[in-house]
Design a protein around this motif. Sequence first.
Motif, PDB file in Angstrom:
ATOM      1  N   SER A 139      42.029  32.997  35.583  1.00  0.00           N
ATOM      2  CA  SER A 139      42.292  33.548  34.248  1.00  0.00           C
ATOM      3  C   SER A 139      41.104  34.359  33.753  1.00  0.00           C
ATOM      4  O   SER A 139      41.269  35.420  33.134  1.00  0.00           O
ATOM      5  N   PHE A 164      40.983  38.545  33.030  1.00  0.00           N
ATOM      6  CA  PHE A 164      40.588  39.209  31.786  1.00  0.00           C
ATOM      7  C   PHE A 164      39.764  40.461  32.079  1.00  0.00           C
ATOM      8  O   PHE A 164      40.034  41.536  31.539  1.00  0.00           O
ATOM      9  N   LEU A 202      41.996  43.215  33.426  1.00  0.00           N
ATOM     10  CA  LEU A 202      42.841  43.869  32.430  1.00  0.00           C
ATOM     11  C   LEU A 202      42.039  44.854  31.577  1.00  0.00           C
ATOM     12  O   LEU A 202      42.544  45.905  31.192  1.00  0.00           O
ATOM     13  N   TRP A 211      46.661  39.558  27.967  1.00  0.00           N
ATOM     14  CA  TRP A 211      46.076  38.307  28.488  1.00  0.00           C
ATOM     15  C   TRP A 211      46.579  37.108  27.683  1.00  0.00           C
ATOM     16  O   TRP A 211      46.951  36.086  28.253  1.00  0.00           O
TER      17      TRP A 211
END
Length: 213
Positions: A167, A171, A174, A207
């Motif tokens: 995760s 981030f 993205l 996100w």
Amino acid sequence: MIHGEKNKVHMRIDGPASQRKIADILAAAREEFFINGFSAATIEAIAARAQVSKVTIYSRFKDKENLFAQVVQMECAHMRENFVVANLDDKSLSDILFHAALGMMDFLMRDEMIRFERILAAEVTRDPKIGERFLDNGPRRLLQDLTNLLQLSVEKGEIHSDDIIASAEMFAGLVMGRMDLFLRYGQKIKFSVADKEKRARRAVNAWMLIHQP
């Protein structure tokens, strides 16, 4: 534990005069590393820039490797402030990530950073340890800080994640997308403040949508 965390950076710290001298050395080292890379930078050149003796640098930083590590840590210090877990006490995660995204773009899109990473990438081919020093003292520390922040947010029930590290990596992906690659291969990309804010908000919204509980 961050990969390479066991490799402690040696730096002797004394009084105010010594602190100023250390700051001068770090500023000189930063300039030398950013212009010439790790391999071509020398303690002699750094000492000349800082107007100190080589003995002074060795006594405070031990060697060029530790000095390089300190410079990388110093460069990333401002970005790491975005990921302090205490920030969640008075800010929403989305706000923290939004400001972190803006900071990431400002940091990675600087011409000097792009040039530095190009030099470093060429050096890593000859000496992979250079890359490890950079990663351990910069990107991996940032990733660990963000991971810690997200883990706390999961525990508070604000987000859901089956893989916190993935995760955290998502981030960054993205926010930068392929732009990071384009910049390093010579494409000129100039964003206005509004452009950066739009890109940051879009990345954070995507996100957060993926990680909603």
